[in-house]
Design a protein around this motif. Structure first.
Motif, mmCIF file in Angstrom:
data_model
loop_
_atom_site.group_PDB
_atom_site.id
_atom_site.type_symbol
_atom_site.label_atom_id
_atom_site.label_comp_id
_atom_site.label_asym_id
_atom_site.label_seq_id
_atom_site.Cartn_x
_atom_site.Cartn_y
_atom_site.Cartn_z
ATOM 1 N N PHE A 9 -4.430 -7.601 -5.048
ATOM 2 C CA PHE A 9 -3.016 -7.480 -5.254
ATOM 3 C C PHE A 9 -2.695 -8.213 -6.184
ATOM 4 O O PHE A 9 -1.886 -8.334 -7.362
ATOM 5 C CB PHE A 9 -2.383 -7.678 -3.783
ATOM 6 C CG PHE A 9 -1.068 -7.679 -3.673
ATOM 7 C CD1 PHE A 9 -0.126 -5.976 -3.282
ATOM 8 C CD2 PHE A 9 0.130 -8.708 -3.561
ATOM 9 C CE1 PHE A 9 1.063 -6.600 -3.809
ATOM 10 C CE2 PHE A 9 0.910 -8.660 -3.516
ATOM 11 C CZ PHE A 9 1.878 -7.296 -3.763
ATOM 12 N N THR A 10 -3.396 -9.585 -5.687
ATOM 13 C CA THR A 10 -2.174 -10.891 -6.040
ATOM 14 C C THR A 10 -2.604 -10.684 -7.921
ATOM 15 O O THR A 10 -1.905 -11.120 -8.512
ATOM 16 C CB THR A 10 -3.095 -12.186 -5.556
ATOM 17 O OG1 THR A 10 -2.544 -12.224 -4.582
ATOM 18 C CG2 THR A 10 -2.094 -13.617 -6.244
ATOM 19 N N HIS A 34 6.934 3.008 -13.543
ATOM 20 C CA HIS A 34 5.915 3.615 -13.326
ATOM 21 C C HIS A 34 4.543 3.189 -13.812
ATOM 22 O O HIS A 34 3.046 4.094 -13.664
ATOM 23 C CB HIS A 34 5.863 4.822 -13.904
ATOM 24 C CG HIS A 34 6.969 6.076 -13.146
ATOM 25 N ND1 HIS A 34 6.996 6.520 -11.372
ATOM 26 C CD2 HIS A 34 8.331 6.380 -13.153
ATOM 27 C CE1 HIS A 34 7.404 6.782 -10.929
ATOM 28 N NE2 HIS A 34 8.777 6.804 -11.867
ATOM 29 N N HIS A 35 4.566 2.288 -14.941
ATOM 30 C CA HIS A 35 3.276 2.096 -15.932
ATOM 31 C C HIS A 35 2.896 0.253 -15.736
ATOM 32 O O HIS A 35 2.074 0.569 -16.340
ATOM 33 C CB HIS A 35 3.326 2.499 -17.107
ATOM 34 C CG HIS A 35 3.597 3.432 -17.378
ATOM 35 N ND1 HIS A 35 2.992 4.613 -17.171
ATOM 36 C CD2 HIS A 35 5.182 3.854 -17.943
ATOM 37 C CE1 HIS A 35 3.538 5.857 -17.204
ATOM 38 N NE2 HIS A 35 4.847 5.805 -17.837
ATOM 39 N N SER A 36 2.816 0.225 -14.135
ATOM 40 C CA SER A 36 3.240 -1.333 -13.962
ATOM 41 C C SER A 36 1.468 -1.815 -13.514
ATOM 42 O O SER A 36 0.785 -0.730 -12.981
ATOM 43 C CB SER A 36 4.112 -2.152 -12.363
ATOM 44 O OG SER A 36 4.188 -3.677 -12.820
ATOM 45 N N LEU A 37 1.689 -3.134 -14.161
ATOM 46 C CA LEU A 37 0.135 -3.436 -13.372
ATOM 47 C C LEU A 37 0.153 -4.134 -12.365
ATOM 48 O O LEU A 37 -0.981 -4.357 -11.325
ATOM 49 C CB LEU A 37 -0.775 -4.388 -14.371
ATOM 50 C CG LEU A 37 -0.807 -3.919 -15.803
ATOM 51 C CD1 LEU A 37 -1.401 -4.779 -16.722
ATOM 52 C CD2 LEU A 37 -2.130 -2.405 -15.606
ATOM 53 N N PHE A 38 1.746 -4.296 -11.398
ATOM 54 C CA PHE A 38 1.969 -4.696 -10.444
ATOM 55 C C PHE A 38 2.361 -3.557 -9.067
ATOM 56 O O PHE A 38 3.599 -3.576 -9.524
ATOM 57 C CB PHE A 38 2.704 -6.501 -10.981
ATOM 58 C CG PHE A 38 2.914 -6.944 -8.833
ATOM 59 C CD1 PHE A 38 1.591 -7.454 -8.667
ATOM 60 C CD2 PHE A 38 3.641 -7.728 -9.002
ATOM 61 C CE1 PHE A 38 2.458 -7.900 -7.182
ATOM 62 C CE2 PHE A 38 4.384 -8.285 -7.705
ATOM 63 C CZ PHE A 38 3.306 -8.323 -6.591
ATOM 64 N N GLU A 98 -9.848 -9.368 0.833
ATOM 65 C CA GLU A 98 -10.113 -8.936 -1.229
ATOM 66 C C GLU A 98 -8.812 -7.814 -1.354
ATOM 67 O O GLU A 98 -9.024 -7.998 -2.477
ATOM 68 C CB GLU A 98 -11.438 -7.814 -1.091
ATOM 69 C CG GLU A 98 -11.903 -7.634 -2.431
ATOM 70 C CD GLU A 98 -13.429 -7.040 -1.890
ATOM 71 O OE1 GLU A 98 -13.208 -6.723 -3.614
ATOM 72 O OE2 GLU A 98 -14.263 -7.001 -1.453
ATOM 73 N N ALA A 99 -8.421 -7.640 -0.413
ATOM 74 C CA ALA A 99 -7.315 -6.259 -0.875
ATOM 75 C C ALA A 99 -6.125 -7.129 -1.867
ATOM 76 O O ALA A 99 -5.221 -6.892 -2.202
ATOM 77 C CB ALA A 99 -6.563 -5.486 0.141
ATOM 78 N N GLY A 125 0.900 -1.060 0.091
ATOM 79 C CA GLY A 125 -0.090 0.168 -0.069
ATOM 80 C C GLY A 125 0.649 1.471 -0.122
ATOM 81 O O GLY A 125 2.231 1.243 -0.478
ATOM 82 N N ALA A 126 0.088 1.963 0.291
ATOM 83 C CA ALA A 126 0.827 3.428 0.092
ATOM 84 C C ALA A 126 1.758 3.762 1.544
ATOM 85 O O ALA A 126 2.544 4.773 0.823
ATOM 86 C CB ALA A 126 -0.618 4.862 0.600
ATOM 87 N N ALA A 127 2.275 3.123 2.383
ATOM 88 C CA ALA A 127 3.264 3.545 3.305
ATOM 89 C C ALA A 127 4.250 3.107 2.922
ATOM 90 O O ALA A 127 5.103 3.207 3.324
ATOM 91 C CB ALA A 127 2.416 2.711 4.860
#
Length: 287
Positions: free
Chosen positions: A245-246, A110-114, A240-241, A78-80
């Motif tokens: 992510f996976t 910067h454009h990855s889907l992961f 769910e998150a 996440g964002a942290a």
């Protein structure tokens, strides 16, 4: 003094072990959230200090006197994650380190889907702007990730996953060896490295085939839609998150983000890379 963070983890601990074959223990320090995790290193003469990326004030003491700091990317989702990595970079610079190394990924973008690749790309930007010589170790995809899938696959005879693509499965021990070499030989890498990968790629169909051979029973590779896979994962107890992510990993794989190999890792190690097959054997070995 060479300081390595995350020495209680799979990668960081291996880097320390391999560095100790290249440098005296008194020249090595580790930064860990729990110093008890690094007792075996302290017993060998390594300096052990507490450091937590989420508590930046602890890092000045952990990095004190460091000529080089190797920052193992924060294991935070996440964002942290990006602020945590940035805090470690800033602390290493403030401590006077003349070189900072960071464990990035071959698919950093910067454009990855992961999502982790976005973290790596943002961290690399901060590292490049820090005004200190740096090395970004662009590691191949950790082969031990397969452990999250193979246990159930062997039990059920079915490896049920979304559509994927080739992965640059690479062993932790090999990546640790390259990192240790980079620390011991400061001229080895400058800036972002080439992809540090094993020479072969496997998609999950090939993984199922190799796992079948290792396990001695047929493991069927079953492809399901993203929504169906996510619903099944959540029903089985995955948050769910975490499921979303996976899914990002599979979406990135089928776009070809991990379909990269490079000879650099084997050249640095001076030997063949550990094949994914061996990692699969280790993961499926009786405990």
């Amino acid at each position: 003094m060479i300081v390595i963070t995350g020495a209680g983890g799979q990668l960081g601990s291996r880097i320390v072990e391999q560095l100790l074959s290249l440098a005296p223990a008194e020249q090595v320090g580790v930064s860990v959230r729990d110093v008890a995790q690094a007792k075996r290193f302290a017993d060998r003469g390594v300096r052990v200090r507490r450091g937590d990326f989420l508590e930046p004030e602890t890092l000045s003491h952990a990095f004190e006197g460091a000529d080089q700091v190797l920052i193992v990317s924060a294991s935070i989702r996440g964002a942290a994650a990006v602020p945590a990595n940035r805090a470690a970079i800033d602390a290493a610079r403030s401590a006077g380190a003349r070189r900072i190394l960071y464990t990035s990924h071959q698919a950093a973008s910067h454009h990855s889907l992961f999502a982790p690749q976005l973290t790596h790309a943002a961290t690399e930007d901060h590292l490049a702007a820090a005004g200190v010589p740096f090395t970004s170790l662009r590691n191949g995809f950790y082969a031990t990730t397969l452990g999250f899938y193979l246990g159930a696959a062997v039990e059920t005879g079915r490896l049920v996953v979304p559509e994927d693509g080739p992965f640059s499965w690479t062993a932790h021990d090999d990546l640790a060896g390259v990192a240790a070499a980079a620390l011991a030989s400061e001229g080895l890498f400058d800036g972002a490295t080439p992809p540090l990968t094993a020479p072969d790629m496997l998609d999950f169909a090939a993984v199922a085939e190799q796992a079948s051979e290792v396990a001695g029973r047929m493991i069927e590779h079953v492809v399901v839609g993203d929504d169906d896979w996510k619903a099944s994962a959540v029903a089985a107890g995955m948050p769910e998150a975490a499921a979303e992510f996976t899914l990002g990993m599979f979406r990135a794989a089928r776009r070809g983000e991990f379909a990269v190999t490079d000879p650099t890792l084997e050249k640095v190690l001076g030997r063949p890379a550990i094949p994914a097959r061996q990692v699969i054997e280790d993961l499926l070995a009786p405990r």
